[in-house]
Scaffold this motif. Structure first.
Motif, PDB file in Angstrom:
ATOM      1  N   SER A  33      -2.617   6.994   1.011  1.00  0.00           N
ATOM      2  CA  SER A  33      -3.571   6.700  -0.062  1.00  0.00           C
ATOM      3  C   SER A  33      -4.909   6.198   0.488  1.00  0.00           C
ATOM      4  O   SER A  33      -5.641   5.501  -0.194  1.00  0.00           O
ATOM      5  CB  SER A  33      -2.979   5.655  -1.013  1.00  0.00           C
ATOM      6  OG  SER A  33      -2.707   4.453  -0.314  1.00  0.00           O
ATOM      7  N   ARG A  34      -5.229   6.559   1.735  1.00  0.00           N
ATOM      8  CA  ARG A  34      -6.426   6.022   2.377  1.00  0.00           C
ATOM      9  C   ARG A  34      -7.698   6.423   1.627  1.00  0.00           C
ATOM     10  O   ARG A  34      -8.645   5.643   1.545  1.00  0.00           O
ATOM     11  CB  ARG A  34      -6.477   6.502   3.820  1.00  0.00           C
ATOM     12  CG  ARG A  34      -7.630   5.902   4.638  1.00  0.00           C
ATOM     13  CD  ARG A  34      -7.563   6.360   6.085  1.00  0.00           C
ATOM     14  NE  ARG A  34      -6.333   5.905   6.694  1.00  0.00           N
ATOM     15  CZ  ARG A  34      -6.182   4.711   7.250  1.00  0.00           C
ATOM     16  NH1 ARG A  34      -7.188   3.854   7.229  1.00  0.00           N
ATOM     17  NH2 ARG A  34      -5.028   4.362   7.778  1.00  0.00           N
ATOM     18  N   ASN A  35      -7.769   7.632   1.090  1.00  0.00           N
ATOM     19  CA  ASN A  35      -8.987   8.115   0.426  1.00  0.00           C
ATOM     20  C   ASN A  35      -9.011   7.854  -1.072  1.00  0.00           C
ATOM     21  O   ASN A  35      -9.937   8.297  -1.760  1.00  0.00           O
ATOM     22  CB  ASN A  35      -9.153   9.617   0.688  1.00  0.00           C
ATOM     23  CG  ASN A  35      -9.333   9.923   2.160  1.00  0.00           C
ATOM     24  OD1 ASN A  35      -9.966   9.141   2.885  1.00  0.00           O
ATOM     25  ND2 ASN A  35      -8.794  11.058   2.611  1.00  0.00           N
ATOM     26  N   GLU A  36      -7.987   7.206  -1.597  1.00  0.00           N
ATOM     27  CA  GLU A  36      -7.939   6.909  -3.032  1.00  0.00           C
ATOM     28  C   GLU A  36      -8.823   5.707  -3.364  1.00  0.00           C
ATOM     29  O   GLU A  36      -9.060   4.831  -2.518  1.00  0.00           O
ATOM     30  CB  GLU A  36      -6.501   6.628  -3.465  1.00  0.00           C
ATOM     31  CG  GLU A  36      -5.578   7.827  -3.385  1.00  0.00           C
ATOM     32  CD  GLU A  36      -5.865   8.850  -4.471  1.00  0.00           C
ATOM     33  OE1 GLU A  36      -6.635   8.543  -5.395  1.00  0.00           O
ATOM     34  OE2 GLU A  36      -5.328   9.971  -4.375  1.00  0.00           O
ATOM     35  N   THR A  37      -9.306   5.673  -4.600  1.00  0.00           N
ATOM     36  CA  THR A  37     -10.087   4.523  -5.082  1.00  0.00           C
ATOM     37  C   THR A  37      -9.432   3.830  -6.266  1.00  0.00           C
ATOM     38  O   THR A  37      -9.816   2.716  -6.611  1.00  0.00           O
ATOM     39  CB  THR A  37     -11.503   4.980  -5.494  1.00  0.00           C
ATOM     40  OG1 THR A  37     -11.395   6.001  -6.487  1.00  0.00           O
ATOM     41  CG2 THR A  37     -12.279   5.503  -4.283  1.00  0.00           C
TER      42      THR A  37
ATOM     43  N   MET B 200      -3.431   3.602  -5.075  1.00  0.00           N
ATOM     44  CA  MET B 200      -3.506   3.059  -3.723  1.00  0.00           C
ATOM     45  C   MET B 200      -2.332   2.145  -3.394  1.00  0.00           C
ATOM     46  O   MET B 200      -1.883   2.084  -2.248  1.00  0.00           O
ATOM     47  CB  MET B 200      -4.812   2.271  -3.551  1.00  0.00           C
ATOM     48  CG  MET B 200      -6.079   3.116  -3.605  1.00  0.00           C
ATOM     49  SD  MET B 200      -7.574   2.110  -3.613  1.00  0.00           S
ATOM     50  CE  MET B 200      -7.475   1.349  -1.997  1.00  0.00           C
TER      51      MET B 200
ATOM     52  N   ARG C  86       0.840  -1.199   0.000  1.00  0.00           N
ATOM     53  CA  ARG C  86       0.000   0.000   0.000  1.00  0.00           C
ATOM     54  C   ARG C  86       0.877   1.251   0.000  1.00  0.00           C
ATOM     55  O   ARG C  86       1.876   1.323   0.717  1.00  0.00           O
ATOM     56  CB  ARG C  86      -0.919  -0.008   1.213  1.00  0.00           C
ATOM     57  CG  ARG C  86      -1.901   1.182   1.259  1.00  0.00           C
ATOM     58  CD  ARG C  86      -2.809   1.080   2.470  1.00  0.00           C
ATOM     59  NE  ARG C  86      -3.702  -0.052   2.360  1.00  0.00           N
ATOM     60  CZ  ARG C  86      -4.883  -0.023   1.750  1.00  0.00           C
ATOM     61  NH1 ARG C  86      -5.287   1.107   1.168  1.00  0.00           N
ATOM     62  NH2 ARG C  86      -5.652  -1.083   1.705  1.00  0.00           N
TER      63      ARG C  86
END
Length: 349
Positions: free
Chosen positions: A150-154, A159, A146
């Protein structure tokens, strides 16, 4: 080449024995009085090879003046006997991806490798140890992790690191003199962007691959062509003028470009066969009774239109000469066998 393709087309018009109807009853020897004697001089005069289209991956060419058995032998040799190099053995050290080992190894074997097979040797046997002259080694080591922040990436590419494993991730490991021999022409996949498998954080692919030389007769992965096919040149015979009120309908019975409406020397519009190569021999025109006695669909029996698509190991213009070399070697082997047979019979007598 003894004459141009256009000359051959004009010559064909007055040789009905070279024309075969679309129906399956037409074959060599079907016409009464057909001459089957063979002459080298006549063969040279009739033989034409003409390249119609050439791209980095495709070649379309015409082969005129040979028997169907020779044309088909050339096609089959290109598919099954022109050798290439492909991954043949895979050692799986670790594979925690969602794809099973066997499926992933199979995908690795189907990767076209940019290696000139003419610089390589066949393995002596399946069990002989690998040697720098007959084996290429590739490693595939990829781990997905990971990306920080990148927690809010889709998007998986944003990510994760290495969420997709591509052919370009294969690393060549030279052995012996290979690094010197292939300097500037390092072995690699033909296309680096072929997707092999997708990974997620913590998943690993670690494989040790051995590539060997082989032919399509052993496995399809060794075939140097994606497609190698031929068709006979369509021959559309107009037995009479098409009435003016039916000309547009007649033109639409064929693919665009096959039939054109042009003015004759008297200024009258007439249907003419413009480009029979574009015809698909759909027989649509025969469905209409008004055209029944005005047109005949046929094919020129010794005019073969080849379409060959290279996978990438060879340039498309190199495939045909390589296939011809193999055919000539086969003929040479037959000649040597016949010589031995007849010499042993003579000795026995």
């Amino acid at each position: 080449m003894s004459r141009s393709l256009d000359d051959t087309r004009r010559h064909v018009q007055v040789l009905p024995e070279r024309i075969g109807a679309v129906g399956g009853s037409e074959f060599p020897g079907h016409y009464p009085g057909e001459d089957h004697s063979w002459s080298l001089q006549r063969f040279k005069e009739n033989l034409v090879v003409s390249v119609q289209r050439l791209t980095p991956s495709n070649i379309e060419f015409d082969l005129v003046g040979v028997d169907a058995s020779i044309a088909n032998a050339l096609r089959r040799v290109m598919i099954a006997e022109v050798p290439t190099v492909a991954i043949d053995q895979v050692y799986v050290w670790n594979n925690t991806s969602i794809m099973q080992d066997e499926v992933l190894c199979h995908r690795l074997g189907l990767i076209p490798l940019k290696i000139d097979p003419r610089t390589f040797q066949f393995k002596k046997s399946a069990h002989s140890p690998p040697h720098e002259s007959d084996t290429m080694v590739f490693d595939l080591r990829v781990r997905c992790d990971r990306r920080p922040g990148s927690r809010n990436e889709t998007d998986p590419k944003k990510m994760y690191y290495d969420s997709s494993v591509y052919t370009g991730m294969l690393d060549w490991t030279p052995s012996g003199e290979q690094s010197r021999k292939y300097k500037g022409k390092e072995p690699r996949p033909v296309d680096p962007d072929i997707l092999l498998v997708k990974l997620r954080p913590g998943q690993v692919v670690d494989m040790h691959c051995f590539a060997n030389k082989g032919t399509g007769a052993q496995h399809a992965k060794f075939s140097p062509v994606a497609t190698a096919s031929y068709r006979l040149l369509p021959h559309i015979i107009l037995r009479g003028p098409i009435p003016r009120e039916h000309q547009e309908k007649f033109q639409k019975c064929f693919p665009p470009g096959v039939i054109e409406i042009e003015e004759d020397e008297r200024g009258e519009p007439q249907c003419v066969v413009k480009n029979p190569r574009k015809d698909t021999v759909s027989r649509e025109v025969l469905r209409h009774p008004e055209f029944k006695d005005l047109v005949q669909l046929a094919r020129i029996r010794d005019h073969f239109i080849y379409n060959v698509e290279s996978v990438g190991q060879y340039k498309p213009e190199e495939l045909v000469p390589e296939a011809i070399k193999i055919l000539l070697n086969k003929v040479k082997e037959v000649e040597e066998g016949l010589d031995k047979l007849f010499s042993s019979d003579a000795d026995a007598a």
